[in-house]
Enzyme design. Structure first.
Site, PDB file in Angstrom:
ATOM      1  N   HIS A 270       0.875  -1.307  -0.375  1.00  0.00           N
ATOM      2  CA  HIS A 270      -0.479  -0.019   0.237  1.00  0.00           C
ATOM      3  C   HIS A 270       0.914   1.199  -0.242  1.00  0.00           C
ATOM      4  O   HIS A 270       0.216   2.388   0.181  1.00  0.00           O
ATOM      5  CB  HIS A 270      -0.675   0.049   1.593  1.00  0.00           C
ATOM      6  CG  HIS A 270      -1.978   1.348   0.924  1.00  0.00           C
ATOM      7  ND1 HIS A 270      -2.538   0.926  -0.416  1.00  0.00           N
ATOM      8  CD2 HIS A 270      -2.305   2.039   2.235  1.00  0.00           C
ATOM      9  CE1 HIS A 270      -3.652   2.070   0.708  1.00  0.00           C
ATOM     10  NE2 HIS A 270      -3.509   2.474   1.944  1.00  0.00           N
ATOM     11  N   CYS A 271       2.474   0.941   0.370  1.00  0.00           N
ATOM     12  CA  CYS A 271       3.328   2.134  -0.203  1.00  0.00           C
ATOM     13  C   CYS A 271       3.953   2.522  -0.788  1.00  0.00           C
ATOM     14  O   CYS A 271       3.495   3.729  -1.757  1.00  0.00           O
ATOM     15  CB  CYS A 271       3.757   2.623   1.266  1.00  0.00           C
ATOM     16  SG  CYS A 271       3.301   2.408   2.949  1.00  0.00           S
ATOM     17  N   ILE A 272       4.757   1.930  -1.516  1.00  0.00           N
ATOM     18  CA  ILE A 272       6.165   2.319  -2.023  1.00  0.00           C
ATOM     19  C   ILE A 272       5.513   1.983  -3.648  1.00  0.00           C
ATOM     20  O   ILE A 272       5.959   3.275  -4.233  1.00  0.00           O
ATOM     21  CB  ILE A 272       6.915   0.846  -2.259  1.00  0.00           C
ATOM     22  CG1 ILE A 272       8.069   0.329  -0.587  1.00  0.00           C
ATOM     23  CG2 ILE A 272       8.293   0.819  -3.343  1.00  0.00           C
ATOM     24  CD1 ILE A 272       8.203   1.428  -0.052  1.00  0.00           C
ATOM     25  N   ILE A 274       2.651   3.358  -4.851  1.00  0.00           N
ATOM     26  CA  ILE A 274       1.554   3.863  -4.377  1.00  0.00           C
ATOM     27  C   ILE A 274       2.020   5.520  -4.252  1.00  0.00           C
ATOM     28  O   ILE A 274       1.508   7.008  -4.748  1.00  0.00           O
ATOM     29  CB  ILE A 274       0.626   3.906  -3.562  1.00  0.00           C
ATOM     30  CG1 ILE A 274      -0.160   2.865  -4.010  1.00  0.00           C
ATOM     31  CG2 ILE A 274      -0.285   5.153  -3.204  1.00  0.00           C
ATOM     32  CD1 ILE A 274      -1.622   2.431  -3.342  1.00  0.00           C
ATOM     33  N   ASP A 275       2.993   5.561  -3.021  1.00  0.00           N
ATOM     34  CA  ASP A 275       3.010   7.197  -2.075  1.00  0.00           C
ATOM     35  C   ASP A 275       3.849   8.460  -3.854  1.00  0.00           C
ATOM     36  O   ASP A 275       3.973   9.272  -3.048  1.00  0.00           O
ATOM     37  CB  ASP A 275       4.225   6.621  -1.488  1.00  0.00           C
ATOM     38  CG  ASP A 275       3.472   5.997  -0.019  1.00  0.00           C
ATOM     39  OD1 ASP A 275       2.118   5.919  -0.303  1.00  0.00           O
ATOM     40  OD2 ASP A 275       3.818   5.610   1.138  1.00  0.00           O
TER      41      ASP A 275
END
Ligand SMILES: NC(=O)c1ccc[n+]([C@@H]2O[C@H](COP(=O)([O-])OP(=O)(O)OC[C@H]3O[C@@H](n4cnc5c(N)ncnc54)[C@H](O)[C@@H]3O)[C@@H](O)[C@H]2O)c1
Length: 431
Positions: A270-272, A274-275
């Site tokens: 959910h992070c790398i 997307i952010d």
């Protein structure tokens, strides 16, 4: 201001956590364990019911811990936002996904803040924890709370504090990961830092909300770009007949100025993946193209295709067309030893293989079933599937897999994680 400070220091402040997922629940547990009364608010009634029944649904939080906190009335959960009225602090931990167009989806933050604003009263500390673009706290959240003439830094306090939790990491968890916090005003930063110091080991105040927002994006963009670099290196090494894993291990012996990153089947979680696009979206508005991010995004996005090409090539070597072959995928979670399949590259690999006409099965000790386009795929037992498959592909190298037994049974193994590090075998094809 003094009243809130005293309540926080005495651990009598009522702590609210909005969004009880991978980030919110561990944070709620830390503050409850530090002696605060914590109220968790979530829109999903099923999560709220499970928590109130003393059950954890997050792998890193044992059910026994939640059950004890519920029993001691240190933790409670609700779907009712009117609970905000009686809270002293509110941490917002709701999702920040991307839209299909790769633009930030701020709808969860907006809807959480709309609900908070309905019941907002002076004297509260609000901290946004959801990863987001620099400017969100001041430009989006502040105007929603500063209604009716409430003055930030005096009547209420507002901060941004990025969450760095790393699910499945046995060494670093919410309590001992340093916590960066930046407020809209100096008084806000001071209040935010005081709050986290009560439950977490190390707090790092910064001068503004934007610095805190940007720090989180730097951390994740750094990972995304370095992974993009080694993924490109993996494709170059493949073309040149060089073992990329050996190259990285050799480079990593340099005691300074180098940090190893490893290639793989693509980015997940959910992070790398997307952010960094939150950052590129925002910088575009300032007239700057985030070119490293776009390039790394493109290369990382090619990896599932590269893996499928590898599988196809390995099967061809054995005179088996991919169409009609049975490929068994080991691991579908986006990283080892966890149960999260969000954005997992395994899903792309399976869909691509199916498109080519392969029969695909999978095993994953943490993931009993996955949703693929229109249907569900259920995990199958490792023992039988590995022997039956024409090709086994290691996508997620969970520690629970018995790699020796799998090697003994498999006809062909495509290893995208170097799970068979150092083993010489004609059956193994490395990324
Ligand atoms: N998962 C991680 O490892 C991780 C690490 C660092 C940062 N983050 C960031 O933290 C944020 C939360 O991520 P997560 O992984 O905990 O997400 P999650 O999906 O696990 O949890 C989010 C929770 O918020 C709830 N929710 C959604 N809308 C809501 C609303 N309007 N009001 C109240 N609750 C609402 C959802 O029902 C869900 O339970 C994201 O911005 C993410 O990028 C995640």
């Amino acid at each position: 201001m003094n009243a809130l400070r005293e309540k926080i220091a005495a651990h009598t402040a009522r702590v609210g956590i909005v969004g009880l997922g991978y980030v919110g629940l561990p944070l709620a547990v830390e503050f409850a364990q530090a002696g605060f009364h914590v109220v968790g608010i979530d829109v999903q009634a099923s999560k709220v019911d499970r928590l109130n029944a003393g059950e954890s649904y997050i792998q890193d939080i044992p059910t026994s811990v939640v059950a004890a906190l519920i029993r001691e009335k240190k933790l409670e959960a609700t779907t009712d936002f009117s609970a905000i009225r009686d809270l002293d602090t509110i941490d917002i931990c709701v999702p920040t996904p991307l839209r299909k167009t790769k633009d930030p989806d701020m709808s969860y933050i907006v809807s959480a803040c709309e609900e908070i604003a309905k019941y907002f009263t002076p004297g509260k500390l609000v901290i946004l924890e959801s990863t987001t673009y620099p400017g969100t706290t001041d430009e989006l959240v502040l105007p929603m709370l500063a209604k009716n003439g409430l003055k930030v830094g005096e009547d209420f306090f507002l901060c941004f504090s990025p969450e760095r939790v790393d699910p499945g990491n046995p060494k670093y968890q919410t309590k001992n990961i340093p916590k960066v916090v930046g407020g809209v005003t100096a008084a806000c930063t001071e209040m935010g830092a005081l709050f986290y110091q009560q439950a977490l080991e190390h707090v790092v105040p910064v001068s503004s909300t934007s610095a805190a927002e940007m720090a989180k994006l730097l951390e994740n963009t750094f990972r995304m770009i370095n992974i993009g670099l080694v993924n490109e290196l993996a494709m170059m090494c493949d073309r040149m007949g060089i073992n990329v894993w050996e190259v990285i291990d050799a480079a990593a012996t340099k005691p300074f100025g180098f940090m190893p990153f490893y290639p793989g089947p693509g980015l997940g979680g959910h992070c790398i993946p997307i952010d960094p696009f939150y950052l590129s979206w925002k910088t575009k508005q300032a007239g700057i193209e985030a070119r490293f991010i776009e390039l790394a995004g493109y290369i990382n996005g090619q990896m599932p295709h590269f893996v499928v090409d590898k599988i196809q090539g390995a099967l061809n070597e054995q005179a088996k067309p991919v169409k009609g072959s049975h490929v068994h995928v080991l691991g579908v979670a986006y990283k080892r030893n966890i149960d999260d399949v969000r954005e997992s590259p395994a899903l792309d690999v399976i869909l691509l293989l199916r498109k080519l006409g392969a029969k695909v099965t999978y095993s994953d000790p943490f993931v009993p079933s996955i949703r693929l386009d229109a249907d569900n795929l259920t995990a199958s037992p490792v023992d039988s599937s590995v022997g039956e498959a024409d090709c086994v592909v290691v996508i997620t190298d969970h520690a629970d897999f018995d790699y020796d037994a799998i090697h003994a049974k498999a006809k062909l193994i495509v290893d995208t994680r170097n799970a068979y590090r150092g083993r010489k075998s004609d059956k193994i094809v490395l990324l």
